[in-house]
Design a protein around this motif. Structure first.
Motif, PDB file in Angstrom:
ATOM      1  N   GLU A 120       0.859  -1.185   0.000  1.00  0.00           N
ATOM      2  CA  GLU A 120       0.000   0.000   0.000  1.00  0.00           C
ATOM      3  C   GLU A 120       0.889   1.227   0.000  1.00  0.00           C
ATOM      4  N   ASN A 121       0.858   1.988  -1.069  1.00  0.00           N
ATOM      5  CA  ASN A 121       1.725   3.156  -1.184  1.00  0.00           C
ATOM      6  C   ASN A 121       1.190   4.328  -0.348  1.00  0.00           C
ATOM      7  N   VAL A 122       1.986   5.371  -0.210  1.00  0.00           N
ATOM      8  CA  VAL A 122       1.551   6.619   0.414  1.00  0.00           C
ATOM      9  C   VAL A 122       0.385   7.172  -0.414  1.00  0.00           C
ATOM     10  N   GLY A 123      -0.608   7.755   0.231  1.00  0.00           N
ATOM     11  CA  GLY A 123      -1.744   8.334  -0.476  1.00  0.00           C
ATOM     12  C   GLY A 123      -1.320   9.537  -1.289  1.00  0.00           C
ATOM     13  N   ASN A 124      -1.253   9.354  -2.610  1.00  0.00           N
ATOM     14  CA  ASN A 124      -0.722  10.416  -3.464  1.00  0.00           C
ATOM     15  C   ASN A 124      -0.965  10.021  -4.914  1.00  0.00           C
ATOM     16  N   LEU A 125      -1.558  10.897  -5.702  1.00  0.00           N
ATOM     17  CA  LEU A 125      -1.833  10.568  -7.107  1.00  0.00           C
ATOM     18  C   LEU A 125      -0.726  11.031  -8.042  1.00  0.00           C
ATOM     19  N   VAL A 126       0.368  11.536  -7.487  1.00  0.00           N
ATOM     20  CA  VAL A 126       1.427  12.044  -8.356  1.00  0.00           C
ATOM     21  C   VAL A 126       2.729  11.256  -8.165  1.00  0.00           C
ATOM     22  N   CYS A 127       3.344  11.412  -7.003  1.00  0.00           N
ATOM     23  CA  CYS A 127       4.704  10.909  -6.798  1.00  0.00           C
ATOM     24  C   CYS A 127       4.892   9.409  -7.046  1.00  0.00           C
ATOM     25  N   PRO A 128       3.988   8.535  -6.599  1.00  0.00           N
ATOM     26  CA  PRO A 128       4.281   7.104  -6.751  1.00  0.00           C
ATOM     27  C   PRO A 128       4.387   6.657  -8.198  1.00  0.00           C
ATOM     28  N   SER A 129       3.864   7.466  -9.128  1.00  0.00           N
ATOM     29  CA  SER A 129       3.801   7.008 -10.523  1.00  0.00           C
ATOM     30  C   SER A 129       5.172   6.713 -11.117  1.00  0.00           C
ATOM     31  N   SER A 130       6.198   7.431 -10.696  1.00  0.00           N
ATOM     32  CA  SER A 130       7.514   7.248 -11.326  1.00  0.00           C
ATOM     33  C   SER A 130       8.350   6.147 -10.691  1.00  0.00           C
TER      34      SER A 130
END
Lengths: 226, 226
Positions: A120-130
């Motif tokens: 489960e990643n950190v709640g974030n729609l930007v940073c985890p994408s890369s």
């Protein structure tokens, strides 16, 4: 700092991450564990979904979970109640997990003992994408209260995901939410991506979602060894 | 990349941002414009709130708005319908606005013509926290569907805000949301921070919120010139 310099710094970080992620993916494959990462906005329902999946799939499968947050160990505590091995990764001010954090977290685990590992990643729609985490399957959750436009506004995270999961489906009517418009926007950004739909509260769609995970795992088992 | 090197890179970026933000804040102050930034998760209701505020405060005040997103000009288009000058800042893959983006965006505006400038940041509970935009007032929105635990899990953004605004208050009952627990968590992270509550859909709390903004503006007017 000049923009070319920033781009160079960013490229170097991503390259290092990709090397670790490749090593992790090999390791996961050899261990025969299906690794599924969940990304979403804060509060889209990642932990609530995992509570349900750990209960259901945990009956016949061996499951472990890693949960990322800036602060608190709340999510790990919530999931640990279901008896599965769970580790919290606290990232401080970092807005995403990276492959090195995952590698460190699984260091003391014998991965062969697990059928599924959820991240489960950190709640974030930007940073985890890369940041590739070596997962086999990345699922982007989008909850109905967030609105139909999120795929268009955060295209990168939808583009790096293998499947989308619409959550909080039970709120569709009260919100006047346009599910078709959301699905259309997802398909605009990533044509052909599977879209599943659940309400953990009512149980709607849960069986289909779990069948989807099991089917993906059987695909993994039949894949040739790399 | 080594961690000390990363810390150094980050420090340099933030220092450069702070210099631009200070210049902006001076400029805003001289122009007599109250600058309010909104930060939140994606889909917490920043644009919907602004639509309402532009309508109400726009009757007696001159308002402009900047809206940040990775992609699309949807929000600017939504807000432009209310007749106020609006500019979209598209950040590409960058997870927050920075002071330089704001400075460039207001470059061609005569700031003296405005009473209020609203800045809607990219939907993100992590990245925007470190970037001063020269605003007088930073408001962190948290919507009821996101859950009561968000202040504890994303403490930095709550710590850099001047006020918190709970949105989608009309969903409290259907969600079984514990408003008192949320307020308690906000106060744990940032004791004494004002907490306002609205439902744009029903109008609940909107008058109080707008009065809060007007009161803050009158405080600004009576402040000594720097």
């Amino acid at each position: 700092m000049s923009e070319p310099r920033m781009v160079e710094v960013r490229r170097k970080i991503l390259k290092e991450n990709d090397l670790v992620a490749r090593r992790l993916r090999d390791r996961f494959h050899r261990a025969g564990v299906q690794v599924i990462s969940l990304v979403s906005s804060p509060g889209a329902g990642k932990t609530t979904l995992l509570e349900r999946v750990l209960t259901d799939l945990g009956r016949d499968h061996r499951i472990a979970a890693l949960v990322g947050d800036l602060a608190t160990e709340n999510d790990a505590a919530r999931l640990a109640r279901f008896g599965a091995p769970v580790k919290q990764i606290t990232t401080g001010t970092v807005c995403h997990l990276d492959a090195t954090m995952v590698e460190r977290a699984v260091e003391t685990w014998t991965l062969e003992e697990f059928d599924f590992l959820f991240i489960e990643n950190v709640g974030n729609l930007v940073c985890p994408s890369s940041f590739d985490l070596g997962e086999n399957l990345r699922i982007v959750l989008v909850s109905t209260p967030e609105g139909e436009d999120k795929p268009l506004k955060y295209p990168t995270i939808f583009n790096t995901a293998d499947a989308a999961l619409v959550t909080k489906l039970d709120l569709t009517d009260v919100l006047g939410f346009d599910l078709d418009a959301l699905i259309q926007n997802i398909q605009l950004v990533r044509p052909g991506m599977p879209v599943l739909k659940v309400s953990v509260r009512t149980g709607q769609g849960i069986t289909e979602f779990e069948q989807f995970l099991l089917k993906r795992r059987s695909t993994l088992e039949s894949a040739p060894t790399v």
